[in-house]
Design a protein around this motif. Sequence first.
Motif: not given
Length: 413
Positions: A51-53, A230-232, A315-320
């Motif tokens: 994940g992005g964090v 590419i994503s969880r 939905r997306e937070g930022f989307g790194l």
Amino acid sequence: MKNTYGIKTSMANIKDYIPIVGESTIEDLQLIAEKLKGKVIQNVNSTALGGGVAEILNRMVPLLRELGVDTRWDQIKGDEAFFEVTKKFHNALHGRRQDISRHDFNIFLDTSSRNINNMDIYGDIVFIHDPQPIALVKKRKKNKWLWRCHIDVSSPNKHVWRFLMDFIAKYDSAVFSSPNFSRRLPIKQFLIAPSIDPLSDKNKELSEETIASVLAKYNVPRDKPIVTQISRFDPLKDPIGVIEAYKLVKKYIDCILVLAGGTASDDPEGARVLEEVRKRAADDKDIHVLLLPQSDIDVNALQRASTVIVQKSLREGFGLTVAEALWKAKPVVASHTGGIPLQIKHKYSGLLCHSIEGAAFAIKQLLNSPEYAKKLGLNGKEHIKNNFLLTRHLREYMLLFLSTYHKEDVVYL
Ligand code: UDP
């Protein structure tokens, strides 16, 4: 250190960024860092990997330390039941329909109490990431507390938001990724967009040989255009929607779809979604569903080998992943949601879409027009360079830390 491809893994030093962002940017960082000498910054989140964090903290923490800012990073502990609940919170905050019971809230409070009792809180500034560790603020003493929200909370489930507000109100400040996400709060708010590290293994240049060996490892052929997400494996990343879009494109253009993702220890939905994706993909040998190990070089190589990158999040937070693809000058098709429109200006630095059909139309357009695709990718790279690199983020975080010692209500970053 060498990795399995025999290439040096990066832990770039701050001076290595000079050729990309210029000497004055780095000098600026060094000057600001001086002012934080003696302060301990304690980051807390819920996972070290996935994940992005975690992606950002993995690079942010060593670079702040190199700049002389004593920065540490701890994780809370939680069992499966806790992470089931926090994933429900995550979905509900993103506005997805989600049933959350009193029992769920109690699970959250019980695990939070255990963490409150067991965790050592030692930071002069305690920087809490996302809702999972939010209740730690009950340990507040004379130190400063910041809550960093990476989620798009523009239309949250009111129940969950009200529950979290009891904690949020105890912080000094909250930080959101985009102006659209900010909420009416009784505390100060800052808007700081996330970033990518251009010199990390995930984003640095790779040799053609390395790219080829990664593709060979996953048996992905290179004789057709490659469309990749590419994503969880998360319903909000809409991998099934990506397959539907690909199937529409495939009627006209022979291409390969790569759906690649790993797991995150704080995301219990992954296994179920992966199984569903595999079922949907079973009838087409040109769909490659890859369960990735934690390997930044693999992600980098898959992105670089792609003809078009997709991020069809609901939905997306930022989307790194969008920033990572644009940094590699890839043409991107991504949903108009969360922080993605900050990165993609439609028809300038990529194509935005609102539906499966819209995504399919945009992918087809890019596959059919390589020159146009190339131009969007290059514009995208420039946009990321100017706005979403780690150096900008480091500067804004350090100014944020300093601002907690100032009385003024308004701080301009
Ligand atoms: N990522 C990865 N391996 C995977 C899937 C994702 O390393 O199998 C990385 C991805 O490259 C990006 C981050 O995880 O750096 C995901 O961040 P993003 O903001 O796109 O989404 P999140 O997972 O935080 O919702």
